[in-house]
Design an enzyme around this catalytic site. Structure first.
Site, PDB file in Angstrom:
ATOM      1  N   ASN A   9       0.673  -1.258  -0.084  1.00  0.00           N
ATOM      2  CA  ASN A   9      -0.263   0.124   0.549  1.00  0.00           C
ATOM      3  C   ASN A   9       1.195   1.100  -0.016  1.00  0.00           C
ATOM      4  OD1 ASN A   9      -1.981   1.898   0.443  1.00  0.00           O
ATOM      5  ND2 ASN A   9      -2.169   1.237   2.500  1.00  0.00           N
ATOM      6  N   LYS A  11       0.266   4.309  -0.636  1.00  0.00           N
ATOM      7  CA  LYS A  11      -0.836   5.284   0.658  1.00  0.00           C
ATOM      8  C   LYS A  11      -0.093   6.695  -0.400  1.00  0.00           C
ATOM      9  CE  LYS A  11      -0.142   3.115   4.772  1.00  0.00           C
ATOM     10  NZ  LYS A  11       0.085   3.069   6.287  1.00  0.00           N
ATOM     11  N   HIS A  95      -9.604   1.162   4.527  1.00  0.00           N
ATOM     12  CA  HIS A  95      -8.347   1.077   5.152  1.00  0.00           C
ATOM     13  C   HIS A  95      -8.733   2.091   6.763  1.00  0.00           C
ATOM     14  CE1 HIS A  95      -4.035   2.733   6.552  1.00  0.00           C
ATOM     15  NE2 HIS A  95      -3.414   1.552   5.844  1.00  0.00           N
ATOM     16  N   GLU A  97      -6.934   4.443   7.952  1.00  0.00           N
ATOM     17  CA  GLU A  97      -6.663   6.163   7.161  1.00  0.00           C
ATOM     18  C   GLU A  97      -7.843   7.031   6.710  1.00  0.00           C
ATOM     19  OE1 GLU A  97      -2.732   5.703   5.377  1.00  0.00           O
ATOM     20  OE2 GLU A  97      -2.056   5.135   7.829  1.00  0.00           O
ATOM     21  N   GLU A 167      -5.548  -4.839  11.046  1.00  0.00           N
ATOM     22  CA  GLU A 167      -4.127  -3.773  11.092  1.00  0.00           C
ATOM     23  C   GLU A 167      -4.717  -3.420  12.217  1.00  0.00           C
ATOM     24  OE1 GLU A 167      -2.364  -2.501   6.722  1.00  0.00           O
ATOM     25  OE2 GLU A 167      -4.017  -1.449   7.425  1.00  0.00           O
ATOM     26  N   GLY A 173       2.727   2.385  11.117  1.00  0.00           N
ATOM     27  CA  GLY A 173       3.614   3.371  10.595  1.00  0.00           C
ATOM     28  C   GLY A 173       4.125   3.522  12.258  1.00  0.00           C
ATOM     29  N   SER A 213       3.263  -2.226  10.249  1.00  0.00           N
ATOM     30  CA  SER A 213       4.659  -2.188  10.990  1.00  0.00           C
ATOM     31  C   SER A 213       5.369  -3.973   9.831  1.00  0.00           C
ATOM     32  CB  SER A 213       5.194  -1.418  11.850  1.00  0.00           C
ATOM     33  OG  SER A 213       5.268  -0.335  12.144  1.00  0.00           O
TER      34      SER A 213
HETATM   35  P1  13P Z   1       3.064   0.442   7.591  1.00  0.00           P
HETATM   36  O1  13P Z   1       3.705  -0.816   7.158  1.00  0.00           O
HETATM   37  O2  13P Z   1       4.142   1.629   6.935  1.00  0.00           O
HETATM   38  O3  13P Z   1       3.286   0.562   9.297  1.00  0.00           O
HETATM   39  O4  13P Z   1       1.730   0.259   7.403  1.00  0.00           O
HETATM   40  C1  13P Z   1       0.554  -0.292   7.335  1.00  0.00           C
HETATM   41  C2  13P Z   1      -1.159  -0.360   6.130  1.00  0.00           C
HETATM   42  O5  13P Z   1      -1.188   0.888   6.731  1.00  0.00           O
HETATM   43  C3  13P Z   1      -0.931  -1.012   5.252  1.00  0.00           C
HETATM   44  O6  13P Z   1      -2.086  -0.535   4.938  1.00  0.00           O
END
Ligand code: 13P
Length: 251
Positions: A9, A11, A95, A97, A167, A173, A213
């Protein structure tokens, strides 16, 4: 047997040129793998160039979101048909976010999931608890609510076409990963829940990915767990070396 899926992803990272370069490098390094499905989910503006870069390889294309309508006056939105015709096979839905910054709810997640399936896209449905929810022992309650909301009105036949990504928000992150057993415990809970909502056969077909992560130094331990069927990788998917290592740890 479920073939593991490693999805990147990206982002809101990578311009069109940067995306083309990263995807081309990954194609050179990963195109011959058959034992793992590799999915790249760049921003909308780079879908076409990533598609071009991975042409002729086993790498698959995914988007990070979509509207549920086929078309319409929805300024700023992208439709399932647009994603399908640009070459997407997958689309990330719900997601954390999107849920926290763009106010997505279980109801809009459900509309998107049903629409993705109707148009022949595979939704990667994201679920997971926030830190305060885990600390209040509400992980299962939150995850159950996300799953039941996302799958409302679906039959088992459709449900088995989906992918789930667990997740935990506190691991995204932050560099804090759920331990393999912490993650697997939730994956098992999700599988049991799907089994009770649909059937064991259906639940056994659904890939449940872990995200939060995931890095080259922890991916193998996570992916070795019984019910972790792949990873949704954020930060570590932006670099060819680290993403390649994560993909190889799933083979
Ligand atoms: P990270 O791997 O940066 O923690 O992000 C995970 C994520 O949100 C994947 O969709």
């Amino acid at each position: 047997m479920r073939t593991p899926i490693i999805a990147g992803n990206w982002k809101m990272y990578k311009t069109q040129n940067e995306a083309f370069q990263l995807a081309s490098t990954l194609k050179q390094r990963l195109s011959n793998l058959n034992s793992v499905k590799v999915v790249l989910c760049p921003p909308f503006t780079a879908l076409a160039s990533v598609k071009e870069a991975i042409l002729g390889s086993n790498i698959l294309l995914g988007a990070q979101n979509m509207h549920w309508e086929k078309e319409g006056a929805y300024t700023g939105e992208v439709s399932p048909e647009m994603l399908l015709t640009i070459g997407c096979k997958y689309v990330i839905i719900g997601h954390s976010e999107r849920r926290s910054y763009f106010f997505e709810t279980n109801q809009t997640v459900n509309l998107r999931v049903k629409s993705a399936l109707k148009f022949g896209l595979i939704p990667i449905i994201c679920v997971g608890e926030r830190l305060e929810e885990r600390e209040a022992n509400k992980t299962e309650q939150v995850v159950e609510n996300h799953i039941k909301g996302a799958f409302a009105d679906l039959t088992g036949n459709l449900a088995e076409e989906t992918v789930i990504a667990y997740e935990p928000v506190w691991a995204i992150g932050t560099g804090k990963t759920a331990t393999p057993s912490q993650a697997n415990e939730v994956h098992l809970f999700i599988r049991e829940l799907l089994s009770s909502m649909f059937s064991k056969e259906c639940a056994d077909k659904i890939n449940i990915l872990y995200g939060g992560s995931v890095k080259p130094d922890n991916s193998k331990q996570l992916l070795d767990m019984s019910d972790i069927d792949g990873a949704l990788v954020g930060g570590a998917s932006l670099d060819a070396d680290s993403f390649e290592k994560i993909v190889r740890s799933a083979t």
